[in-house]
Motif scaffolding. Structure first.
Motif, PDB file in Angstrom:
ATOM      1  N   THR A  18     -33.602 -39.474 -66.547  1.00  0.00           N
ATOM      2  CA  THR A  18     -33.818 -39.640 -65.102  1.00  0.00           C
ATOM      3  C   THR A  18     -32.497 -39.742 -64.347  1.00  0.00           C
ATOM      4  O   THR A  18     -32.479 -39.698 -63.117  1.00  0.00           O
ATOM      5  CB  THR A  18     -34.657 -40.906 -64.800  1.00  0.00           C
ATOM      6  N   PHE A 115     -39.628 -41.319 -69.561  1.00  0.00           N
ATOM      7  CA  PHE A 115     -39.836 -41.269 -68.106  1.00  0.00           C
ATOM      8  C   PHE A 115     -40.725 -42.449 -67.686  1.00  0.00           C
ATOM      9  O   PHE A 115     -41.892 -42.270 -67.339  1.00  0.00           O
ATOM     10  CB  PHE A 115     -40.501 -39.954 -67.699  1.00  0.00           C
ATOM     11  N   SER A 241     -40.815 -40.426 -58.445  1.00  0.00           N
ATOM     12  CA  SER A 241     -40.056 -39.733 -59.484  1.00  0.00           C
ATOM     13  C   SER A 241     -38.569 -40.017 -59.322  1.00  0.00           C
ATOM     14  O   SER A 241     -37.990 -39.745 -58.283  1.00  0.00           O
ATOM     15  CB  SER A 241     -40.307 -38.225 -59.408  1.00  0.00           C
ATOM     16  N   VAL A 243     -36.458 -38.437 -61.025  1.00  0.00           N
ATOM     17  CA  VAL A 243     -35.850 -37.116 -61.200  1.00  0.00           C
ATOM     18  C   VAL A 243     -35.686 -36.427 -59.847  1.00  0.00           C
ATOM     19  O   VAL A 243     -34.642 -35.857 -59.530  1.00  0.00           O
ATOM     20  CB  VAL A 243     -36.684 -36.248 -62.159  1.00  0.00           C
TER      21      VAL A 243
END
Length: 627
Positions: A18, A115, A241, A243
């Motif tokens: 991440t 994640f 998220s 990411v």
């Protein structure tokens, strides 16, 4: 190279993804096999339901799988980590690791540690990041309680313990690694036996379990999604998220399905009608317009491949991709044409989709299509069901109180520091449902005078509907969840069979954590991808309620000599969760249809067939002791 060393090198690939920074590896420095990447840029959410993403991931995992040896494989993986999208990288490398012969015994770390932002609410992640910043360098690990994602104003909140269970969502992710929709046996050299049928059965069982939980919490059974223009219930996942930096999309109540750039709602309607036409005519048309019969042996497998749709689809261009694009369209209902550049919702990802109530309604809609096919088959008769000379005399569930199993909430923790760039250990404390250990005690009389090999099939279903009415068997059969299936020998005369709940063929007892794998725990030459595939053991049975909820336990003994496939008898590798995950590189070890004997219609005349001597229905109570 020692297996433990391989495990450590592979673990390093999955750390802190991440927080990947820096520019991708210049194209001139890349291995020639990786020069066509990337199409999906880093920082975007990857979806193995999206056909474009799926094709790119297929290209990558097939490239990795084709590496000439382990060192070449690691070379490609290490370069790919600096090139491709983060989610696509994890999916593709995981598929390759799980299937390469030189990675046998290596365990992919749990997706919830790679994640954690897909499993832990953004509010909790934020508190963890702040606590990590404030930490004293001398301080030990930090523990943060998980934040709830809703309240009782939303009736679906009562099911959050099921939908948002971390290991349930991780199971769904891992199952789709073991059975990728893009799997090409011609390239990979390994055939996934009955993959289409298993897709149908595993998802049907998740829906049945969800309805059992709904009845446990006083809710009605779910209404299947069935009209493509119907208004959708709202859902907010409270996930962000790390990411992409964006929230997973929220779906306000009242939205409907809309066309997305790659596919339209009319395509979905057309595909559904073509599949139903195939069921009603008894055959599908392959790419050469040849008629392929939907016979009793292969029909459900063909339909499963068609609906998903996988590489095994007989004619993807004609029958479409009802399942995968259904997920994508629902995930983008709040921003269908991408004008606001919003992230898709959780339905876009196998590791988050189960959080959304619409997941179960969509899969019930698809299961109803499968059931339409099953209705076209003749109901089982006594010849199909009997096991001559074998009688079950009694079945009891041995727990603290006989035939009463208690469930409760149990605390657990998830480590964040392997997936997020933190200064030290931060763990999230959360609760999940669990049950007391119990065992089945089955009393049998074998009057044949010889030892008989039997398959023991154990199912459970609610006895009453939401109004307190006794469920008719044909309605109840769709609620039966498989608890176990195993082979045993029955000696002549009277004997008993004892089986622990922890030995279930459906469940996975433990997934090794990042820390355990780094210490060499759970590293085993006999492990394969199937060792990490399975329904979580703590979710084996429904929650029940505080008053004690009535269920029916169904036990059936069938002739293993007729059921057995290729001489398999439980000696294959990693068959601990064979019911949902199959057996390593072998045929599914049961000739019967998945879900037998509840996979076909039970007519008004037919219930008498379910009084054969090799079956037994028992009343069992599940009592929830929690809050």
């Amino acid at each position: 190279m020692a297996l433990k060393d391989k495990q450590l090198r592979i673990l390093a690939l999955f750390k802190k993804l991440t927080s990947v920074t820096g520019d991708p590896l210049p194209e001139g420095d890349r291995d020639d096999r990786l020069k066509s990447f990337p199409t999906l840029q880093r920082g975007h959410l990857f979806s193995c339901f999206n056909e474009i993403h799926l094709q790119e991931s297929q290209h990558l995992y097939e490239t990795l799988y084709g590496a000439k040896d382990f060192e070449d494989f690691m070379h490609l993986c290490e370069q790919a980590r600096d090139i491709v999208n983060e989610g696509l990288f994890v999916y593709s490398v995981s598929v390759a690791v799980l299937h390469r012969d030189d990675c046998k015994g290596v365990t992919v770390p749990p997706i919830q540690e790679i994640f954690p932002d897909r499993f832990i609410p953004a509010e909790t992640i934020n508190l963890a990041l702040k606590a990590d910043k404030r930490r004293d360098d001398a301080a030990g690990g930090i523990v943060i309680p998980i934040q709830h994602t809703g309240n009782i104003l939303d009736k679906e909140y009562h099911l959050a313990y099921f939908r948002e269970d971390i290991e349930v969502n991780a199971h769904h992710w891992h199952w789709h690694l073991v059975y990728p929709a893009s799997w090409r046996a011609s390239v990979m050299g390994k055939t996934k036996d009955r993959k289409g049928e298993l897709f149908c059965y595993m998802h049907q069982q998740m829906c049945a379990r969800y309805d059992c939980e709904r009845l446990s919490t006083g809710l009605q059974r779910m209404k299947p999604f069935h009209n493509f223009d119907e208004e959708l219930e709202g859902y907010s996942a409270h996930l962000t998220s790390l990411v992409s930096g964006l929230n997973y999309g929220n779906r306000p109540e009242g939205l409907t399905m809309k066309d997305v750039p790659q596919v339209g709602v009319q395509d979905m309607i057309r595909w559904r009608e073509r599949i139903l036409d195939a069921i009603h005519t008894g055959h599908v048309h392959d790419v050469n317009n040849k008629e392929i019969p939907l016979d009793e042996e292969h029909g459900i497998d063909i339909l499963g491949a068609l609906i998903e749709s996988s590489e095994d689809s007989q004619n993807k261009r004609f029958y479409g991709t009802l399942h995968n694009w259904g997920h994508v369209i629902l995930a983008q209902a709040h921003d269908p044409d991408g004008r606001f550049k919003e992230n898709p919702g959780v339905m876009d990802d196998t590791s988050t989709a189960l959080r959304d109530p619409i997941f179960y309604r969509l899969h019930r809609f698809m299961d109803n299509i499968f059931q339409e096919y099953k209705h076209s088959l003749k109901p089982y008769d006594r010849h199909d069901l009997e096991f001559p000379g074998i009688r079950i005399q009694n079945v009891t569930v041995k727990a603290r109180v006989e035939n009463i199993v208690n469930t409760f909430m149990k605390e657990d923790e998830l480590e964040l520091s392997h997936g997020i760039n933190l200064k030290g250990s931060v763990r999230v404390k959360y609760e999940h449902i669990d049950h007391e250990p119990y065992k089945y005690h089955i009393e049998v009389d074998n009057t044949t005078g010889a030892v008989k090999n039997a398959t023991v099939r154990i199912f459970l279903a609610p006895k009453y509907d939401e109004l307190g009415n006794r469920l008719v068997l044909d309605n109840q059969r769709g609620l039966f969840i498989e608890l176990d299936k195993f082979h045993t020998e029955i000696p002549p005369g009277k004997s008993s069979i004892d089986r622990l709940s922890s030995e279930s063929s459906v469940t996975l007892s433990h997934t090794p954590t990042f820390d355990e794998l780094q210490r060499g725990e759970g590293v085993d030459d006999d492990k394969t991808e199937f060792c990490s595939c399975g329904w979580p053991e703590h979710m084996l049975i429904p929650r029940g309620n505080s008053r004690g909820m009535a269920f029916q336990l169904f036990v059936m003994l069938t002739d293993w000599e007729h059921d057995n496939v290729g001489g398999q008898g439980g000696t294959s590798l990693c068959v601990d969760a064979v019911s949902y995950c199959g057996a390593k590189d072998e045929k599914y070890p049961d000739k019967r249809a998945m879900g037998f004997p509840f996979d076909r219609t039970i007519t008004a005349r037919n219930p008498t067939m379910f009084k054969t001597h090799n079956m037994h229905f028992s009343d069992v109570v599940i009592q929830f002791n929690g809050h």
